[in-house]
Motif scaffolding. Structure first.
Motif, short mmCIF file in Angstrom:
data_model
loop_
_atom_site.label_atom_id
_atom_site.label_comp_id
_atom_site.label_asym_id
_atom_site.label_seq_id
_atom_site.Cartn_x
_atom_site.Cartn_y
_atom_site.Cartn_z
N ALA A 4 33.02 42.94 41.44
CA ALA A 4 33.04 41.88 40.54
C ALA A 4 34.22 41.09 41.04
O ALA A 4 34.27 39.82 41.23
CB ALA A 4 32.92 42.37 39.23
N ASN A 27 29.21 38.75 33.09
CA ASN A 27 29.89 38.07 34.08
C ASN A 27 31.40 37.84 33.64
O ASN A 27 32.02 36.98 34.25
CB ASN A 27 29.27 36.91 34.20
CG ASN A 27 29.02 35.78 32.79
OD1 ASN A 27 29.15 36.29 31.73
ND2 ASN A 27 29.35 34.44 32.90
N VAL A 30 33.76 38.94 36.94
CA VAL A 30 33.57 37.82 38.06
C VAL A 30 34.51 36.63 37.63
O VAL A 30 35.23 36.06 38.56
CB VAL A 30 32.31 37.86 38.47
CG1 VAL A 30 31.48 37.06 37.61
CG2 VAL A 30 32.27 37.17 40.14
N ALA A 97 25.16 37.54 36.55
CA ALA A 97 24.63 38.96 36.51
C ALA A 97 23.53 39.32 36.57
O ALA A 97 22.63 38.12 36.14
CB ALA A 97 25.58 39.51 35.42
N ALA A 130 29.88 42.76 50.04
CA ALA A 130 29.76 41.91 48.86
C ALA A 130 30.65 40.64 49.33
O ALA A 130 30.18 39.75 48.86
CB ALA A 130 30.66 42.72 47.86
N THR A 134 28.70 36.91 49.45
CA THR A 134 29.28 35.93 48.71
C THR A 134 29.63 34.52 49.61
O THR A 134 29.35 33.40 49.30
CB THR A 134 30.66 36.17 47.97
OG1 THR A 134 30.31 37.32 47.22
CG2 THR A 134 31.19 35.13 47.10
N LEU A 152 24.14 39.28 40.79
CA LEU A 152 25.26 40.37 41.03
C LEU A 152 24.68 41.30 40.00
O LEU A 152 24.95 41.46 38.76
CB LEU A 152 26.59 39.63 40.46
CG LEU A 152 27.15 38.52 41.21
CD1 LEU A 152 28.56 38.29 40.42
CD2 LEU A 152 27.50 38.69 42.42
N GLN A 157 28.15 45.65 40.65
CA GLN A 157 29.82 44.93 40.30
C GLN A 157 30.64 46.17 39.92
O GLN A 157 31.94 45.80 40.31
CB GLN A 157 29.54 44.06 38.94
CG GLN A 157 28.64 42.80 39.07
CD GLN A 157 28.89 42.00 37.91
OE1 GLN A 157 29.88 41.91 37.34
NE2 GLN A 157 27.77 41.51 37.41
#
Length: 555
Positions: A4, A27, A30, A97, A130, A134, A152, A157
């Motif tokens: 995350a 979330n 993050v 999320a 990850a 992204t 995510l 996460q």
């Protein structure tokens, strides 16, 4: 470092500097990681508002933005704003999320939701990938002008990032080269322009760049073309003596006359759809129609063409300009007057603007004519402004009677034609253009849908002007169905003191029924502007706006 945190840091390292939304458990980490990495977080009061703020920020700043939402319900709350962004090809990353267990209360098919509205679905699939996942999401948003939903999964996460993974300085993959038009297409367009007596350019979303604007202005001068825009590109040619402003339903009578008089219409990054061409009535019989676009599938999607040119707007305009220059040098000709003349320039200066078109002021004792209101506000408010416009019967008045300094001063979130986006649109645009006065133009229906975001304006300390065109109804529906004798109870409302509601949120709230009531607006403009201002304008709503009347007639 957990995934995350790594994702949040990677988003910022990849170029995202503003993130909007509502934080929940899914979330939380993050979003905090993005803030720790240097991004500004703007908390909206509803995910839908956050989505539209992020959309408007990206459009008006020219940089990618992010929306952050909780799994499931957080994403579904944001879907209208995401649909608008996707349809507008806004470079936006939706960081959401995701609950992957079907028995979870939060489970929905989030990738399916994204695809349903035209967004691109991506997922962080492992701790090992990850950061790469992204970066790919941001690159897709930026290079493909796409809205990307980055899922995510909760269980991913919480994993630890493997040793050796870095979220430091990140370079996006190099952007693909913009499509270059073929020499044959350049020659054909140059020859078509050379043969035209009355060419008109209509620039759209795909021409909203300094390079495209400058290339089109230069080509217009060489070919004698008049310059118009779609509504979304309003302001692109401000200051040009042969600018027609907006083509389509919002076009002034003189602009419509001149566009209809064209023997050649070239759409530059513009769909030439029913709105921009007034259901085709702006195209004269026998006129040649050409479209230039960097997306091949867009060519001819809405309009039968003489031919299409697949190419970047700026590159194509520059190449055609060079071809015409070579032709001039070879023939010894001094250029083309085309549609341009000193007499037409003088006429455009006198007659083009809607405020210069004579009209009967239909104001009565307790209701003001929306044209009278908007002209007065245009005179009162500083011209260095950024204007956001909601959807509805009223929308043509602020769009055409309020001036903007350039294309970055007008944010038109109308691709999905949803009401309720205008206030959040203006918040996002205001943050992207902090040196300008933000002006939100909304209807009473749209304002009441998004009223919670008045609190966001207050928290951010934005010196915003919110103009509510209050006809106590969903005006478009009233004017659509009332002529048929249908009951209007479902689309009309009792009088609401919206100014009082605004004062409850910390605004200066004023009610305007006549031009005399605008003294309170003048006092705010001349004062410290230490609060936002909401104008509850009680407008006459017994007639449809000109553009809506045309739309209902289908021409």
């Amino acid at each position: 470092m957990l995934v995350a945190e790594a994702v949040g840091r990677a988003l910022v390292a990849a170029g995202v500097d503003h993130v909007f939304g509502v934080v929940g458990s899914g979330n939380f980490h993050v979003t905090n990681a993005m803030v720790a990495a240097g991004a500004r977080f703007v908390a909206s009061r509803h995910e839908g508002g956050g989505a539209t703020m992020a959309d408007a920020y990206a459009r008006t700043s020219g940089r990618p933005a992010a929306l952050t939402v909780h799994q499931g319900c957080g994403l579904t709350n944001a879907m209208t704003g995401i649909a608008e962004a996707a349809k507008s090809r806004t470079p936006l990353v939706v960081v959401t999320a995701e609950a992957t267990q079907p028995r979870s209360n939060f489970y929905v098919d989030q990738s399916g939701l994204a695809a349903a509205v035209g967004a691109v679905a991506r997922r962080v699939t492992s701790a090992e990938t990850a950061v790469a996942d992204t970066v790919e999401a941001v690159a897709t948003a930026v290079h493909q002008r796409a809205t990307v939903v980055l899922n995510l999964p909760l269980e991913i996460q919480a994993l630890e990032l493997p040793d050796g993974q870095s979220t430091g300085r990140i370079e996006l993959p190099q952007a693909p080269a913009p499509p270059t038009p073929s020499p044959t297409e350049v020659e054909r367009l140059a020859a078509t322009l050379s043969a035209a007596s009355r060419p008109v350019f209509v620039a759209g979303r795909g021409a909203r760049s300094h390079a495209a604007r400058d290339a089109l202005i230069a080509l217009g001068e060489r070919s004698g073309a008049l310059l118009a825009t779609s509504a979304v590109a309003k302001g692109l040619f401000v200051g040009e003596p042969f600018s027609l402003d907006v083509s389509g339903g919002f076009a002034s009578p003189l602009a419509a006359e001149l566009i209809h008089g064209a023997d050649l219409i070239v759409g530059w990054g513009c769909a030439l759809n029913m709105w921009t061409m007034r259901h085709g009535t702006l195209i004269a019989p026998g006129a040649t129609v050409v479209q230039v676009d960097d997306t091949a599938d867009a060519l001819g999607a809405h309009r039968e063409l003489a031919f299409g040119v697949h190419g970047d707007v700026a590159l194509t305009a520059a190449a055609v300009d060079e071809a015409l220059l070579e032709e001039e040098l070879g023939s010894g000709a001094a250029g083309r007057a085309g549609y341009r003349s000193p007499e037409l320039a003088a006429r455009l200066a006198r007659e083009l603007a809607w405020r210069d078109v004579p009209f009967e002021d239909r104001s009565i004792a307790d209701q003001i004519d929306p044209r009278t209101l908007t002209i007065a506000l245009d005179d009162l408010l500083p011209t260095r402004r950024v204007l956001g416009v909601d959807s509805g019967n009223f929308m043509g008045y602020p769009s055409m009677f309020l001036r903007v300094p350039d294309e970055r001063g007008f944010c038109f979130t109308q691709a999905f034609q949803s009401i309720g986006l205008g206030l959040s649109t203006t918040i996002g645009a205001a943050l992207a253009q902090p040196d300008r006065l933000p002006v939100a133009a909304v209807g009473d229906g749209g304002l009441m849908m998004s009223v919670a975001e008045l609190d966001t304006v207050r928290r951010l300390g934005l010196p915003m002007v919110v103009v509510v065109y209050n006809d106590e109804a969903y005006g478009a529906e009233v004017h659509h169905f009332a002529p048929g004798g249908h009951p209007m109870d479902t689309v009309t409302f009792p009088e609401t003191d919206i100014a009082a509601i605004a004062r409850g949120y910390g605004f200066t709230g004023v009610t305007v029924r006549t031009t005399e009531d605008l003294h309170a607006v003048r006092a705010w403009v001349e004062g410290p502007r230490d609060t936002a201002l909401l104008i509850d304008a009680k407008v006459r709503g017994d007639q449809p706006s000109w553009w809506l009347e045309e739309a209902f007639r289908g021409h």
